[in-house]
Design an enzyme around this catalytic site. Structure first.
Site, short mmCIF file in Angstrom:
data_model
loop_
_atom_site.label_atom_id
_atom_site.label_comp_id
_atom_site.label_asym_id
_atom_site.label_seq_id
_atom_site.Cartn_x
_atom_site.Cartn_y
_atom_site.Cartn_z
N GLU A 175 0.80 -1.22 0.00
CA GLU A 175 0.00 0.00 0.00
C GLU A 175 0.84 1.28 0.00
OE1 GLU A 175 -2.76 -0.47 3.29
OE2 GLU A 175 -4.12 -1.63 2.01
N GLU B 283 -10.42 -4.49 9.35
CA GLU B 283 -9.33 -3.52 9.25
C GLU B 283 -8.35 -3.89 8.15
OE1 GLU B 283 -7.07 -0.11 10.22
OE2 GLU B 283 -9.14 -0.66 10.66
N TYR C 271 -14.03 -7.42 -4.36
CA TYR C 271 -15.17 -7.11 -3.49
C TYR C 271 -16.47 -7.01 -4.28
CZ TYR C 271 -11.39 -5.95 -0.24
OH TYR C 271 -10.27 -5.99 0.54
#
Length: 173
Positions: free
Chosen positions: A34, A91, A139
């Site tokens: 990330e 998370e 997703y």
């Protein structure tokens, strides 16, 4: 379902105190992916207390193929005032890049969803980086709805301390 070289599906297991160093290593892999390496400051002591102390703040699951750890999920409880029910905030959901596309992430997410239902929860929520098309597509494929009308906000550091300092309720500090 993903399988290892021997044809076995991934093992999803609850993390234990013996997994703290492993989780921190996986956090580092996520931070690199990330581009957030500078933000990772967690220590083994902090993580051990957060997950396995007297009042755990979160739970973690570890995915293994064979006997090799390949990913994890970190989550904690939430509550919906409108539904008057429990939920979970995911998370982190992370699978090593070399293991992606084989169903490990889906197996981890299914285990978290089962946890939500087993505890009477009605929703599972998470955030994703807007540039992470691999995750966003994953997703969408699960049927998750992007909540475009909601924006995440965060108070951190001085901004959090300054606002807390305005409280007349000393318990909030």
């Amino acid at each position: 379902m993903a399988e290892d070289a021997a044809g076995e599906p991934p093992l999803i297991r609850a993390a234990g105190p013996q997994d703290v160093a492993l989780l921190l290593e996986l956090f580092g892999e996520l931070a690199r992916y990330e581009h957030l390496q500078d933000e990772l400051r967690a220590t083994e002591e902090q993580l051990a207390e957060a997950l396995f102390g007297e009042r755990p703040a979160a739970q973690a699951l570890i995915a293994e193929l064979g006997s090799q750890p390949v990913g994890y999920a970190l989550f904690f409880p939430t509550f919906s005032s409108f539904l008057a029910s429990r939920g979970v905030w995911l998370e982190d959901l992370f699978v090593l890049p070399s293991q992606r596309g084989a169903g490990v992430g889906r197996a981890l997410l299914a285990a978290v969803a089962a946890h939500v239902r087993e505890h009477g929860g009605e929703r599972l929520e998470w955030a994703a980086l807007d540039w992470n098309e691999l995750a966003l597509g994953f997703y969408r494929g699960l049927g998750a709805r992007t909540m475009n009308e909601w924006l995440t906000h965060r108070l951190h550091g001085d901004a959090l301390s300054n606002l807390a300092g305005e409280s007349s309720d000393r318990r909030a500090r």
